[in-house]
Enzyme design. Structure first.
Site, PDB file in Angstrom:
ATOM      1  N   LYS A 112      19.508   2.169  36.719  1.00 21.68           N
ATOM      2  CA  LYS A 112      19.678   3.611  36.974  1.00 21.68           C
ATOM      3  C   LYS A 112      20.074   3.853  38.429  1.00 21.68           C
ATOM      4  O   LYS A 112      20.131   4.972  38.901  1.00 21.68           O
ATOM      5  CB  LYS A 112      18.360   4.368  36.708  1.00 21.68           C
TER       6      LYS A 112
ATOM      7  N   LYS B 153      18.250   3.432  40.836  1.00 21.20           N
ATOM      8  CA  LYS B 153      17.085   4.033  41.490  1.00 21.20           C
ATOM      9  C   LYS B 153      16.165   2.896  41.881  1.00 21.20           C
ATOM     10  O   LYS B 153      15.813   2.080  41.058  1.00 21.20           O
ATOM     11  CB  LYS B 153      16.309   4.946  40.521  1.00 21.20           C
TER      12      LYS B 153
HETATM   13  N1  C2G Z   1      10.943  16.391  37.205  1.00 26.70           N
HETATM   14  C1  C2G Z   1      10.716  17.759  37.267  1.00 26.70           C
HETATM   15  N2  C2G Z   1      10.705  18.381  38.462  1.00 26.70           N
HETATM   16  C2  C2G Z   1      10.911  17.694  39.615  1.00 26.70           C
HETATM   17  C3  C2G Z   1      11.129  16.301  39.558  1.00 26.70           C
HETATM   18  C4  C2G Z   1      11.137  15.665  38.329  1.00 26.70           C
HETATM   19  O1  C2G Z   1      10.528  18.421  36.217  1.00 26.70           O
HETATM   20  N3  C2G Z   1      10.894  18.359  40.794  1.00 26.70           N
HETATM   21  C5  C2G Z   1      10.950  15.750  35.881  1.00 26.70           C
HETATM   22  C6  C2G Z   1      12.295  15.128  35.543  1.00 26.70           C
HETATM   23  O2  C2G Z   1      13.193  16.108  35.035  1.00 26.70           O
HETATM   24  C7  C2G Z   1      11.910  14.096  34.489  1.00 26.70           C
HETATM   25  C8  C2G Z   1      10.491  13.677  34.931  1.00 26.70           C
HETATM   26  O3  C2G Z   1      10.034  14.683  35.855  1.00 26.70           O
HETATM   27  O4  C2G Z   1      11.846  14.711  33.201  1.00 26.70           O
HETATM   28  C9  C2G Z   1      10.480  12.326  35.613  1.00 26.70           C
HETATM   29  O5  C2G Z   1      11.403  12.372  36.680  1.00 26.70           O
HETATM   30  P1  C2G Z   1      11.937  10.956  37.274  1.00 26.70           P
HETATM   31  O6  C2G Z   1      10.785  10.086  37.537  1.00 26.70           O
HETATM   32  O7  C2G Z   1      12.914  11.272  38.358  1.00 26.70           O
HETATM   33  O8  C2G Z   1      12.676  10.360  36.008  1.00 26.70           O
HETATM   34  P2  C2G Z   1      14.247  10.073  35.827  1.00 26.70           P
HETATM   35  O9  C2G Z   1      14.733   9.203  36.899  1.00 26.70           O
HETATM   36  O10 C2G Z   1      14.889  11.370  35.605  1.00 26.70           O
HETATM   37  O11 C2G Z   1      14.248   9.143  34.511  1.00 26.70           O
HETATM   38  O12 C2G Z   1      15.503   7.801  30.160  1.00 26.70           O
HETATM   39  C10 C2G Z   1      15.242   8.903  31.019  1.00 26.70           C
HETATM   40  C11 C2G Z   1      14.973   8.446  32.415  1.00 26.70           C
HETATM   41  O13 C2G Z   1      14.002   7.408  32.458  1.00 26.70           O
HETATM   42  C12 C2G Z   1      14.523   9.628  33.264  1.00 26.70           C
END
Ligand code: C2G
Length: 128
Positions: free
Chosen positions: A44, A46
């Site tokens: 990803k 990340k």
């Molecule tokens: N999130 C949120 N508000 C934020 C930050 C994150 O609602 N200020 C939500 C994201 O939209 C996501 C969840 O928290 O639904 C987890 O965020 P991340 O850890 O950044 O996950 P991500 O990298 O988006 O991975 O297969 C899907 C992926 O694994 C999602």
């Protein structure tokens, strides 16, 4: 038993993650979370500061989370939904539309992201 499923990296847990997990859990009777492995995160583009075991331990300690399992690929969601009998798939709305294909299996919900907070910004603020 209404099962909700969601996925993420959940690195350096913050209120945005908690708001998502709390609202997701409120949509059913249990919440299962697919946690991105360190290897999947590389895919990803990340890099998480905390490794999978650390992030898993933190998530498992949260009252809204009933089970954490590894997310290793983009393609495992259909199998996961079937394995857990998930009724609702939830993601933050930064993913809006990306997983609509899952609506053949379960309800798909995109919840508003919590504004003004992100792991990326926290890392920048602490110079990580
Ligand atoms: N999130 C949120 N508000 C934020 C930050 C994150 O609602 N200020 C939500 C994201 O939209 C996501 C969840 O928290 O639904 C987890 O965020 P991340 O850890 O950044 O996950 P991500 O990298 O988006 O991975 O297969 C899907 C992926 O694994 C999602």
């Amino acid at each position: 038993m209404k099962t909700v499923i969601t996925y993420g990296t959940f690195d350096i847990l913050h209120v945005g993650h908690i708001n998502l997990l709390r609202r997701a859990r409120a949509l059913g009777d249990r919440l299962v979370v697919g946690l991105s492995t360190d290897e999947f995160n590389q895919g990803k583009h990340k890099s998480s500061l905390l490794n999978y075991e650390n992030r898993k331990a933190v998530l498992e300690s949260i009252r809204y989370v009933d089970e954490v399992f590894p997310e290793r690929t983009w393609d495992q969601k259909v199998d996961d939904i079937r394995r857990y009998g998930a009724d609702v798939f939830v993601m933050g709305d930064d993913w809006a539309g990306r997983f609509d294909f899952l609506s053949e299996l379960c309800e798909v919900r995109y919840l508003p992201r919590t504004p003004d907070i992100s792991t990326t910004r926290i890392k920048l603020d602490v110079g990580a």
